[in-house]
Structure formats: C-alpha cells, structure tokens
Design a protein around this motif. Structure first.
Motif, PDB file in Angstrom:
ATOM      1  N   GLU A 122       0.884  -0.932   0.099  1.00 27.89           N
ATOM      2  CA  GLU A 122      -0.151  -0.179   0.006  1.00 27.89           C
ATOM      3  C   GLU A 122       1.001   1.313  -0.179  1.00 27.89           C
ATOM      4  OE1 GLU A 122      -2.635  -0.451   3.340  1.00 27.89           O
ATOM      5  OE2 GLU A 122      -3.731  -2.134   2.723  1.00 27.89           O
ATOM      6  N   MET A 123       2.075   1.205   0.773  1.00 24.99           N
ATOM      7  CA  MET A 123       2.909   2.463   0.767  1.00 24.99           C
ATOM      8  C   MET A 123       3.495   2.573  -0.422  1.00 24.99           C
ATOM      9  SD  MET A 123       6.218   3.310   0.793  1.00 24.99           S
ATOM     10  CE  MET A 123       7.020   1.743   1.683  1.00 24.99           C
ATOM     11  N   LEU A 124       4.018   1.359  -1.030  1.00 30.78           N
ATOM     12  CA  LEU A 124       4.628   1.649  -2.581  1.00 30.78           C
ATOM     13  C   LEU A 124       3.599   1.995  -3.471  1.00 30.78           C
ATOM     14  CD1 LEU A 124       6.723  -1.571  -2.567  1.00 30.78           C
ATOM     15  CD2 LEU A 124       7.659   0.867  -2.089  1.00 30.78           C
ATOM     16  N   ASP A 125       2.421   1.831  -3.446  1.00 32.78           N
ATOM     17  CA  ASP A 125       1.387   2.415  -4.305  1.00 32.78           C
ATOM     18  C   ASP A 125       1.201   3.813  -4.297  1.00 32.78           C
ATOM     19  OD1 ASP A 125      -0.888   2.452  -5.997  1.00 32.78           O
ATOM     20  OD2 ASP A 125      -2.284   1.916  -4.646  1.00 32.78           O
ATOM     21  N   GLN A 126       1.175   4.337  -2.826  1.00 37.40           N
ATOM     22  CA  GLN A 126       0.792   5.590  -2.742  1.00 37.40           C
ATOM     23  C   GLN A 126       2.061   6.583  -3.286  1.00 37.40           C
ATOM     24  OE1 GLN A 126      -1.653   7.167  -1.437  1.00 37.40           O
ATOM     25  NE2 GLN A 126      -2.630   5.419  -1.615  1.00 37.40           N
ATOM     26  N   ARG A 127       3.262   5.886  -3.030  1.00 35.97           N
ATOM     27  CA  ARG A 127       4.450   6.715  -3.721  1.00 35.97           C
ATOM     28  C   ARG A 127       4.322   6.617  -5.333  1.00 35.97           C
ATOM     29  NH1 ARG A 127       4.845   6.983   1.360  1.00 35.97           N
ATOM     30  NH2 ARG A 127       6.767   6.886   2.550  1.00 35.97           N
ATOM     31  N   ALA A 128       4.084   5.639  -5.413  1.00 38.75           N
ATOM     32  CA  ALA A 128       4.118   5.577  -7.324  1.00 38.75           C
ATOM     33  C   ALA A 128       2.880   6.420  -7.896  1.00 38.75           C
ATOM     34  CB  ALA A 128       3.447   4.145  -7.659  1.00 38.75           C
ATOM     35  N   GLN A 129       1.580   6.612  -6.916  1.00 40.39           N
ATOM     36  CA  GLN A 129       0.695   7.593  -7.539  1.00 40.39           C
ATOM     37  C   GLN A 129       1.345   9.034  -7.541  1.00 40.39           C
ATOM     38  OE1 GLN A 129      -3.512   6.984  -6.149  1.00 40.39           O
ATOM     39  NE2 GLN A 129      -2.943   5.045  -5.223  1.00 40.39           N
ATOM     40  N   ASN A 130       2.222   9.475  -6.575  1.00 39.72           N
ATOM     41  CA  ASN A 130       2.832  10.707  -6.718  1.00 39.72           C
ATOM     42  C   ASN A 130       3.640  10.967  -7.981  1.00 39.72           C
ATOM     43  OD1 ASN A 130       1.506  11.249  -4.189  1.00 39.72           O
ATOM     44  ND2 ASN A 130       3.577  10.528  -2.966  1.00 39.72           N
ATOM     45  N   ALA A 131       3.712  10.019  -8.814  1.00 36.86           N
ATOM     46  CA  ALA A 131       4.628  10.050 -10.074  1.00 36.86           C
ATOM     47  C   ALA A 131       3.869   9.688 -11.089  1.00 36.86           C
ATOM     48  CB  ALA A 131       5.974   8.938  -9.917  1.00 36.86           C
ATOM     49  N   GLY A 132       2.376   9.604 -11.051  1.00 34.61           N
ATOM     50  CA  GLY A 132       1.575   9.420 -11.967  1.00 34.61           C
ATOM     51  C   GLY A 132       1.196   8.095 -12.383  1.00 34.61           C
ATOM     52  N   LEU A 133       1.680   7.123 -11.432  1.00 35.50           N
ATOM     53  CA  LEU A 133       1.375   5.653 -11.847  1.00 35.50           C
ATOM     54  C   LEU A 133       0.684   5.101 -10.628  1.00 35.50           C
ATOM     55  CD1 LEU A 133       5.002   4.786 -12.670  1.00 35.50           C
ATOM     56  CD2 LEU A 133       3.108   4.918 -14.387  1.00 35.50           C
ATOM     57  N   LYS A 134      -0.335   3.990 -11.027  1.00 34.95           N
ATOM     58  CA  LYS A 134      -1.065   3.340  -9.913  1.00 34.95           C
ATOM     59  C   LYS A 134      -0.563   1.822  -9.978  1.00 34.95           C
ATOM     60  CE  LYS A 134      -4.582   1.749  -7.588  1.00 34.95           C
ATOM     61  NZ  LYS A 134      -4.719   2.091  -6.011  1.00 34.95           N
ATOM     62  N   VAL A 135      -0.345   1.394  -9.144  1.00 29.16           N
ATOM     63  CA  VAL A 135       0.222  -0.215  -8.698  1.00 29.16           C
ATOM     64  C   VAL A 135      -1.120  -0.902  -8.703  1.00 29.16           C
ATOM     65  CG1 VAL A 135       1.615  -1.761  -7.320  1.00 29.16           C
ATOM     66  CG2 VAL A 135       2.376   0.418  -7.763  1.00 29.16           C
ATOM     67  N   ILE A 136      -1.629  -1.696  -9.517  1.00 31.84           N
ATOM     68  CA  ILE A 136      -2.544  -2.561  -9.341  1.00 31.84           C
ATOM     69  C   ILE A 136      -2.614  -4.066  -8.761  1.00 31.84           C
ATOM     70  CG2 ILE A 136      -4.062  -1.085 -10.752  1.00 31.84           C
ATOM     71  CD1 ILE A 136      -3.669  -3.185 -13.009  1.00 31.84           C
ATOM     72  N   GLY A 137      -1.104  -4.368  -8.640  1.00 31.92           N
ATOM     73  CA  GLY A 137      -1.023  -5.624  -7.931  1.00 31.92           C
ATOM     74  C   GLY A 137       0.486  -6.075  -8.131  1.00 31.92           C
ATOM     75  N   PHE A 138       0.786  -6.852  -7.415  1.00 33.99           N
ATOM     76  CA  PHE A 138       2.347  -7.229  -7.626  1.00 33.99           C
ATOM     77  C   PHE A 138       2.414  -8.711  -8.078  1.00 33.99           C
ATOM     78  CE2 PHE A 138       2.060  -3.967  -4.362  1.00 33.99           C
ATOM     79  CZ  PHE A 138       3.388  -3.245  -4.582  1.00 33.99           C
ATOM     80  N   TRP A 139       2.930  -8.921  -9.019  1.00 29.65           N
ATOM     81  CA  TRP A 139       3.300 -10.397  -9.614  1.00 29.65           C
ATOM     82  C   TRP A 139       4.966 -10.688  -9.156  1.00 29.65           C
ATOM     83  CZ3 TRP A 139       0.934  -9.951 -15.348  1.00 29.65           C
ATOM     84  CH2 TRP A 139      -0.187 -10.122 -15.219  1.00 29.65           C
ATOM     85  N   ASP A 140       5.354 -11.614  -9.657  1.00 24.39           N
ATOM     86  CA  ASP A 140       6.911 -11.944  -9.134  1.00 24.39           C
ATOM     87  C   ASP A 140       7.740 -12.150 -10.044  1.00 24.39           C
ATOM     88  OD1 ASP A 140       7.611 -13.408  -6.267  1.00 24.39           O
ATOM     89  OD2 ASP A 140       8.614 -14.626  -8.089  1.00 24.39           O
ATOM     90  N   ASN A 141       8.843 -11.687  -9.877  1.00 23.90           N
ATOM     91  CA  ASN A 141      10.012 -11.850 -10.554  1.00 23.90           C
ATOM     92  C   ASN A 141      11.538 -12.644  -9.877  1.00 23.90           C
ATOM     93  OD1 ASN A 141      11.409 -11.554 -13.115  1.00 23.90           O
ATOM     94  ND2 ASN A 141      12.304  -9.636 -12.642  1.00 23.90           N
ATOM     95  N   GLY A 142      10.928 -13.593  -8.973  1.00 27.42           N
ATOM     96  CA  GLY A 142      11.684 -14.387  -8.395  1.00 27.42           C
ATOM     97  C   GLY A 142      12.841 -14.109  -7.462  1.00 27.42           C
ATOM     98  N   ILE A 143      13.476 -14.908  -6.754  1.00 25.34           N
ATOM     99  CA  ILE A 143      14.871 -14.831  -6.244  1.00 25.34           C
ATOM    100  C   ILE A 143      16.059 -15.135  -7.301  1.00 25.34           C
ATOM    101  CG2 ILE A 143      16.179 -15.771  -4.160  1.00 25.34           C
ATOM    102  CD1 ILE A 143      13.489 -16.317  -2.514  1.00 25.34           C
TER     103      ILE A 143
END
Length: 322
Positions: A122-143
């Motif tokens: 939720e915090m990362l989404d709020q930061r992204a919105q300040n830059a004109g982007l909306k995070v609608i979910g987190f998929w995965d890119n592995g370890i």
C-alpha cells in the motif's frame, strides 16, 4: 476480445488504439513461455470477461512497446494503459521499490508475497501515485541467481572483477560492487546479444527468466546464490485509472490478482522444476556459500538503513529477520 500486439501492429496502435477509451494496451517485456507473458494473456481474458467485452485488450509482449523504463513513461503519459514491469525501473521513479531487493531479505517467495500484499504494498502504491502511476498488483520476478560463461561462483571471491549485467537497479549494482564484481546495468531485451559478444562474463536472474530466454545456453554455469528478490509490479497510468468507473477498476484489480496467482505459482514451481531440465540441457549447477555472501553484502544494508531507516527496519521485521 483479446489480440496479441505484434511489431507490425505497433504503429497503427499508437496512432489509433491508445487514444480510444475502450482499447487497452497491456505491455511487458517477456517472451512466450515466461510466466509474465502467460499471466498477461490471462489478465486480458479475465478483464474482458469481467467488463462484458466493453474493452479490447491488446497484449504487447517482448518489449514491443520499449524497455521497462520506456513502458513506465508511456503509462504515465497515457500511451499505454497497463504494464507488467520490473523492480529496478520502478525504483528509478519510486526509490523505495529498491528496498525490496536488499540482499537476502526474503528466504522464500511466499514471505515476499505476504509483505507486498500488506502495508508495504500500500505504501509503495501511494508513492507511485505521486509519480503518475497506479500499482494494481504485485506479480513475481523471483529470487535471483548468477550465471557465468566459464565458472561457478560459489564464494564471493569468485566474483572478483566479474563483468556482470544487472537490471537498471542501483540495489543490484551495490550488491555486486560489495562482492567485488564489475556490474553494469543493461535492458533485459539487449542481454543475450551482450553476453554472446563478450561484453559481460555473466548475469543474474531467477531460473525461470534464465530458462525461458535460453540464457543458460550462453552462460551454462549457474550458481544458486539467491542473493536478492524482485517483484513484478503491475502498473497502470494514473490518468487512465482515475477515469475508470469503480466497476471497471474492480475488474482490473480482480484480473491482476487472479492472473497473479497463476504467475506467482509458476515462478515458485520453477525453482524446483527447472534445475533438472537445465542440467539435462548442459547447465552446470553449484550451490553458493550464502553465509559468506551475506557477510560480504552487509555494507549494503548499512547504506540503505541510513537512507530509509524506518522502511528497512519494517522490511526486516516483516521478513522475519528481526
């Protein structure tokens, strides 16, 4: 209706499709067979069904809309609507995203998912919105693990002077500098050619990316370092997102979550399923001395704890490190 956008359609889409409210471009950088590719196709099906066919989703894979950084810029500008992107480019816009890649932060993928699906996400989404982007979910890119042209790197000393490609991610660069390597960022789409030409000695990625891009055929020595985690943020342009009604927003969120279950499970399964397949194809595996790697990268924590003390402490606690 779902179409796959090819390079031949790109120009026409930019001129016409992106400007239509009922036509959505979902862009990403992966090739067929990769979990991100398959999840994007699933997203299109789910979203179209949820909206009753009111929207057409054009899936633009394989970096046909540019590299990850360019796709984020396009989303913010309204050229595309949604992108399944990467942690490094997002960290260039929202530096806090980079903290997810602190060395050895997450012992396993389910722990990372739980953190991202909670207050941190939720915090990362709020930061992204300040830059004109909306995070609608987190998929995965592995370890991530290291591959090399000529040798395994079981000990940190084996990396000394190694020319290693990283994503455009300062955290990754810092980790490999701490390990004594010579890291340099490069777009994912350019990596195979750079490895084949000898620009780099190796690279680092999760097994699923290594396998689906056939990187193990170029750099056959695979060392299971597990040095960092990366998410795949699914990001919408905020202007487009804000113009949707609540029902359509709900469809996008639901499609992201459901396709994400498929994508996450595929990445998780690949960690156990791919090693024997890759060995059968000539890859030479070795396990890393992770205690030695952790000790060698401790300075990276010191650097970022000084810059983001509350976030780093919260991440360590959520990950079970404290």
């Amino acid at each position: 209706m779902k179409k796959t956008l090819t390079t031949a359609l790109l120009g026409a889409t930019l001129l016409a499709g992106a400007a239509q409210a009922d036509e959505i471009i979902f862009a990403h950088g992966e090739n067929p067979g990769n979990p991100r590719f398959l999840a994007a196709e699933k997203w299109a099906e789910l979203f179209t069904a949820c909206t009753g066919g009111a929207s057409t989703v054009n899936v633009a894979p394989s970096a046909t809309m540019g590299d990850d950084a360019e796709m984020l810029t396009s989303a913010a500008a309204g050229v595309i609507q949604v992108t399944a992107n990467s942690q490094g480019p997002m960290a260039q816009i929202v530096p806090e995203f980079g903290m997810l890649g602190l060395p050895f932060l997450f012992n396993d993928l389910p722990t990372a998912w739980a953190v991202l699906d909670g207050e941190v996400g939720e915090m990362l989404d709020q930061r992204a919105q300040n830059a004109g982007l909306k995070v609608i979910g987190f998929w995965d890119n592995g370890i991530r693990n290291v591959t090399h042209l000529k040798k395994n790197v079981s000990e940190p000393a084996d990396l000394k002077g190694m020319k290693i490609r990283t994503p455009p991610d300062q955290m990754a660069v810092d980790i490999f500098e701490a390990l004594g390597a010579a890291p340099a960022p490069l777009a994912w789409s350019e990596l195979p050619t750079a490895l084949q030409s000898g620009v780099f000695d190796g690279q680092e990625n999760p097994l699923v990316n290594i396998y689906t891009a056939k990187i193990h055929e170029i750099t056959p020595y695979v060392t299971m370092t597990g040095h960092k985690y990366e998410t795949t943020p699914v990001v919408a342009g905020l202007v487009w997102w804000s113009g949707l009604d609540e029902a359509t927003q709900a469809c996008a969120l639901e499609a992201t979550a459901e396709a994400g279950k498929l994508q996450r499970q595929m990445v998780l399964d690949s960690d156990t399923d791919l090693r024997p397949k890759m060995e059968a194809e000539g890859a030479i595996f070795a396990d890393a001395d992770r205690d030695a790697y952790r000790a060698a990268t401790a300075s990276v924590y010191d650097k970022y704890a000084a810059q983001y003390p509350e976030l780093v402490a919260a991440l360590r606690q959520a990950a079970g490190l404290e």
